[in-house]
Design an enzyme around this catalytic site. Structure first.
Site, PDB file in Angstrom:
ATOM      1  N   GLY A   1      44.387  37.338  40.177  1.00 29.05           N
ATOM      2  CA  GLY A   1      43.471  38.432  39.879  1.00 29.05           C
ATOM      3  C   GLY A   1      44.208  39.684  39.469  1.00 29.05           C
ATOM      4  O   GLY A   1      45.413  39.646  39.216  1.00 29.05           O
ATOM      5  N   ASN A   2      43.497  40.779  39.391  1.00 26.42           N
ATOM      6  CA  ASN A   2      44.124  42.052  39.008  1.00 26.42           C
ATOM      7  C   ASN A   2      43.452  43.201  39.744  1.00 26.42           C
ATOM      8  O   ASN A   2      42.484  43.010  40.481  1.00 26.42           O
ATOM      9  CB  ASN A   2      44.078  42.233  37.488  1.00 26.42           C
ATOM     10  CG  ASN A   2      42.662  42.302  36.968  1.00 26.42           C
ATOM     11  OD1 ASN A   2      41.951  43.279  37.204  1.00 26.42           O
ATOM     12  ND2 ASN A   2      42.219  41.251  36.282  1.00 26.42           N
ATOM     13  N   ARG A   3      43.960  44.399  39.538  1.00 26.92           N
ATOM     14  CA  ARG A   3      43.560  45.564  40.334  1.00 26.92           C
ATOM     15  C   ARG A   3      42.356  46.333  39.810  1.00 26.92           C
ATOM     16  O   ARG A   3      42.056  47.412  40.304  1.00 26.92           O
ATOM     17  CB  ARG A   3      44.730  46.549  40.427  1.00 26.92           C
ATOM     18  CG  ARG A   3      45.901  46.044  41.218  1.00 26.92           C
ATOM     19  CD  ARG A   3      46.943  47.129  41.320  1.00 26.92           C
ATOM     20  NE  ARG A   3      48.182  46.649  41.899  1.00 26.92           N
ATOM     21  CZ  ARG A   3      48.373  46.462  43.204  1.00 26.92           C
ATOM     22  NH1 ARG A   3      47.398  46.726  44.054  1.00 26.92           N
ATOM     23  NH2 ARG A   3      49.520  46.016  43.649  1.00 26.92           N
TER      24      ARG A   3
END
Ligand code: CTP
Ligand code: CA
Length: 224
Positions: free
Chosen positions: A33-35
């Site tokens: 995933g990412n932020r």
């Protein structure tokens, strides 16, 4: 009366916004995933509705309440987001991609949880490229549809932004600088808006709503 019924410069326009960040499953319990928090996309959705637009928000893994007066659709992986965006963008006046789409996904999805005891050392996770949704939306776009991309860069922000605008073929690219304490999960943002045919518009650090309103000003001018 909902906000969407109020008269505004986007009255009668249908806009589609993606927000958040995709998750690419490794196994049933793990993902890459990412932020991205979704705050900028949600600010765009709220402000567009306040200016009279009919808003579809395609939301990827966001922990925020659905904005009032918008239709919110959920997607998790890049492929789900791609399908939802292609469907929603059909016939829309404006498409904005704020979602952080994972560039890669695991080549193989494991149907059962990977166990620590499977091997002495972990197997590497092989990745494959995800489709470029923004580029595909540009290829499929209908007459007069305005398409906006977002880009987060850590360095050479303008140079990378210009190259990306040209590569993607969208009408506008909103570029912001990201780093340890910049942009992600914060209520404020600073950016420069690039278009192929006009000078860059600098937006000083301020609430994500303020950046959203600058984007809608520029979009409304292009729609006329
Ligand atoms: N985007 C997309 N599909 C992808 C990757 C990105 O639609 N697979 C969109 C993003 O939503 C954003 C824009 O493209 O609006 C720019 O994303 P960015 O990650 O900055 O661009 P990339 O082409 O992936 O380049 P980079 O190598 O810098 O990540
Ligand atoms: Ca990327």
């Amino acid at each position: 009366l909902t906000r969407g019924d109020l008269p505004g410069d986007l009255a009668g326009r249908r806009v589609v916004i993606s927000a958040g960040g995709t998750r690419e499953a490794i196994d049933p319990v793990r993902f890459i995933g990412n932020r991205s928090s979704g705050l900028q996309g949600y600010a765009l959705a709220r402000t567009a509705a306040a200016r009279g637009a009919r808003v579809t928000l395609v939301s990827a893994n966001v922990a925020l309440p659905d904005p009032a007066g918008t239709q919110t659709v959920r997607a998790s992986s890049a492929e789900e987001l791609r399908k939802a965006m292609i469907e929603a963008a059909d016939g829309a006046d404006v498409v904005v991609m704020t979602a952080a789409v994972a560039d890669f996904r695991p080549a193989d999805y494991r149907d059962f949880k990977i166990k620590k005891s499977e091997s002495a050392e972990p197997e590497p996770i092989r990745l494959v490229k995800n489709p470029d949704i923004l580029a595909e939306l540009v290829r499929r776009r209908g007459a007069g549809q305005v398409i906006v991309g977002f880009a987060a860069e850590t360095d050479n922000v303008l140079e990378h932004g210009r190259a990306k605008l040209a590569r993607k073929g969208c009408d506008m690219l909103v570029v912001n600088q990201v780093g340890a304490d910049l942009a992600f999960g914060r209520p404020d943002n600073a950016a420069v808006v690039l278009t192929a045919d006009a000078a860059p518009v600098e937006v000083p650090r301020g609430p994500k709503e303020a950046l959203a309103d600058v984007v809608w000003d520029l979009v409304a001018a292009r729609l006329e």
